[in-house]
Design a protein around this motif. Structure first.
Motif, PDB file in Angstrom:
ATOM      1  N   SER A  99       0.833  -1.197   0.000  1.00 56.04           N
ATOM      2  CA  SER A  99       0.000   0.000   0.000  1.00 56.04           C
ATOM      3  C   SER A  99       0.876   1.259   0.000  1.00 56.04           C
ATOM      4  N   GLU A 122       0.050  -3.352  -4.450  1.00 53.55           N
ATOM      5  CA  GLU A 122      -1.107  -2.451  -4.459  1.00 53.55           C
ATOM      6  C   GLU A 122      -0.778  -1.025  -3.996  1.00 53.55           C
ATOM      7  N   ALA A 221      -1.170  -6.826  -7.687  1.00 59.07           N
ATOM      8  CA  ALA A 221      -2.493  -6.462  -7.190  1.00 59.07           C
ATOM      9  C   ALA A 221      -3.350  -7.717  -7.169  1.00 59.07           C
ATOM     10  N   THR A 225      -9.414  -7.030  -4.885  1.00 60.93           N
ATOM     11  CA  THR A 225      -9.197  -5.748  -4.242  1.00 60.93           C
ATOM     12  C   THR A 225     -10.048  -4.672  -4.899  1.00 60.93           C
ATOM     13  N   LEU A 229      -7.350   0.384  -6.630  1.00 60.48           N
ATOM     14  CA  LEU A 229      -6.015  -0.142  -6.362  1.00 60.48           C
ATOM     15  C   LEU A 229      -5.462  -0.898  -7.555  1.00 60.48           C
ATOM     16  N   ILE A 230      -6.317  -1.626  -8.258  1.00 61.57           N
ATOM     17  CA  ILE A 230      -5.869  -2.320  -9.465  1.00 61.57           C
ATOM     18  C   ILE A 230      -5.452  -1.300 -10.520  1.00 61.57           C
ATOM     19  N   SER A 233      -2.164   0.320  -9.540  1.00 64.55           N
ATOM     20  CA  SER A 233      -1.047  -0.606  -9.688  1.00 64.55           C
ATOM     21  C   SER A 233      -0.643  -0.749 -11.150  1.00 64.55           C
ATOM     22  N   GLU A 247      -1.338  -9.978 -11.580  1.00 69.78           N
ATOM     23  CA  GLU A 247      -2.550  -9.998 -10.763  1.00 69.78           C
ATOM     24  C   GLU A 247      -2.630 -11.334 -10.035  1.00 69.78           C
ATOM     25  N   HIS A 253      -6.804  -6.550  -0.621  1.00 69.23           N
ATOM     26  CA  HIS A 253      -5.789  -5.651  -0.070  1.00 69.23           C
ATOM     27  C   HIS A 253      -5.236  -6.174   1.252  1.00 69.23           C
TER      28      HIS A 253
END
Length: 272
Positions: A99, A122, A221, A225, A229-230, A233, A247, A253
């Motif tokens: 993160s 992510e 990622a 999620t 975030l995807i 990323s 992926e 997350h």
């Protein structure tokens, strides 16, 4: 527990897990994470046991057993913390970030000597205005909450305004045992925001900001999620000079280490 002293005198606490032969990796947590967080502990142990890595799992400043720099919030200080850890590890390290910790890892890779690879899980880049965009004055409201010692209010504000979590979800957390953990690390959110503020404005990432990241980067990622975030990323992988994106099936997350660790470990120990 071991400690290093950062450039500004802040003490950074860390655990060294394993004494492997495949290199050293520093784990960098995200908002509210700390070195004793179960996910970080499990990841550190798995990378040490299954991939012969030496792992440094540390408390970012303002968390756990690390000291803080109250009122001074600058991403450069956290980069200096990583530099101190890298020097203590012998000067040659890989970085794993989760993160906001993923963005911090990428920032560190631009200037910390001896960084060999980065795994960014992510990174929460906000690259358009279709989803949640934090308010421009977030730090102007966040910093006084921290200074006043209102930890519960700080958690609620950061989760809803910076991270975009629904207020009802955050309210439900208040009646769980986890709330105590969140409030214990709430003051460190100002450091997270110092890292993330330039990159959560709803604008495309500028490739010029990331040209200094010359080492190989794996951006990860999970397929379970948040779409934001995807998207963030994938955007990161596109602007970094030497990056690939993957992926992970069945991962959110809050990742399953049984799925995350192999992706991290195989990338960091592959040859050629």
């Amino acid at each position: 527990m071991q400690t290093v002293t950062s450039a500004d005198g802040t003490t950074i606490a860390y655990d060294r897990v394993g004494e492997g032969t495949a290199g050293t990796v520093i784990l960098i947590g995200g908002a509210f994470s700390y070195r004793a967080f179960p996910t970080m502990v499990e990841l550190a142990q798995t990378l040490a046991d299954d991939y012969a890595l030496t792992v440094l799992n540390y408390d970012r400043r303002g968390r756990g057993d690390s000291t803080d720099s109250p009122g001074v919030y600058d991403a450069a200080n956290e980069v200096a913390d990583i530099a101190a850890l890298a020097e203590a590890a012998g000067g040659k390290v890989a970085l794993f970030g989760w993160s906001s910790g993923a963005v911090l890892a990428l920032l560190a890779a631009r200037s910390v000597p001896g960084v060999t690879e980065v795994v960014a899980f992510e990174p929460p880049f906000v690259v358009d205005t279709k989803g949640h965009v934090p308010p421009k004055d977030l730090d102007a409201k966040l910093h006084p909450m921290i200074a006043a010692g209102d930890r519960g209010k700080t958690v609620r504000y950061y989760m809803t305004k910076a991270m975009g979590m629904p207020s009802l979800m955050v309210a439900a957390m208040r009646v769980t045992p986890f709330w105590k953990t969140l409030t214990a690390t709430s003051n460190s959110t100002a450091h997270d925001w110092a890292v993330m503020k330039p990159y959560m404005r709803g604008k495309k990432l500028d490739p010029a900001d990331w040209q200094g990241v010359e080492v190989p980067v794996l951006v990860l990622a999970g397929d379970r999620t948040a779409p934001l975030l995807i998207k963030g990323s994938k955007a990161a992988a596109q602007v970094l000079p030497n990056a690939e994106f993957a992926e992970l099936t069945g991962v959110s997350h809050n990742p399953k280490i049984s799925i995350l660790a192999p992706a991290v470990g195989e990338f960091l120990t592959r040859t050629g």
